[in-house]
Scaffold this active site. Structure first.
Site, short mmCIF file in Angstrom:
data_model
loop_
_atom_site.label_atom_id
_atom_site.label_comp_id
_atom_site.label_asym_id
_atom_site.label_seq_id
_atom_site.Cartn_x
_atom_site.Cartn_y
_atom_site.Cartn_z
N ARG A 102 42.04 48.48 41.01
CA ARG A 102 40.86 48.19 41.83
C ARG A 102 40.33 49.44 42.52
O ARG A 102 39.12 49.68 42.55
CB ARG A 102 41.17 47.10 42.86
CG ARG A 102 41.40 45.73 42.24
CD ARG A 102 41.84 44.72 43.27
NE ARG A 102 43.10 45.17 43.87
CZ ARG A 102 43.64 44.63 44.94
NH1 ARG A 102 43.06 43.63 45.57
NH2 ARG A 102 44.79 45.08 45.42
N ASN A 104 41.62 41.21 42.16
CA ASN A 104 42.71 40.66 41.36
C ASN A 104 42.53 39.16 41.26
O ASN A 104 42.04 38.53 42.21
CB ASN A 104 44.07 40.96 42.00
CG ASN A 104 44.48 42.40 41.87
OD1 ASN A 104 43.96 43.14 41.06
ND2 ASN A 104 45.44 42.82 42.68
#
Length: 97
Positions: free
Chosen positions: A25, A43
């Site tokens: 990320r 996520n």
């Protein structure tokens, strides 16, 4: 006659593999910011990473290509890419939790 500028597009990605716990990320956010794209990354509960990204078509395609490999410690095994209508409501690129 000059070429037409690339239009803005939006894509939704679902990325599978070793993509959680490897800073995917954070790297994705850095890539998107560098390319001046907007959207978000998060996520999912099933171990994937989900991304929505908007911006210049060429830059979005570059970002999508980066996602196919991801950061050095990740291992992408599959990625679903869905084009969506570009609505422009997202003003920055962020990590969602």
């Amino acid at each position: 006659m000059s070429p037409e500028p690339a239009k803005n597009i939006r894509v939704h990605l679902l990325i599978e593999g070793r993509v959680q716990g490897v800073f995917f990320r954070a790297y994705a956010r850095d890539q998107a910011v560098q390319l001046k794209l907007t959207g978000w990354v998060r996520n999912t509960a099933d171990g994937r990473v989900e991304v929505v990204v908007e911006g210049n078509q060429n830059k979005v395609e570059s970002f999508v290509n980066w996602c196919r490999t991801g950061p050095p410690s990740s291992r992408v095994t599959d990625m679903k890419v869905e084009k969506q209508e570009c609505v422009g409501e997202i003003k920055v690129f962020s990590v969602r939790y």
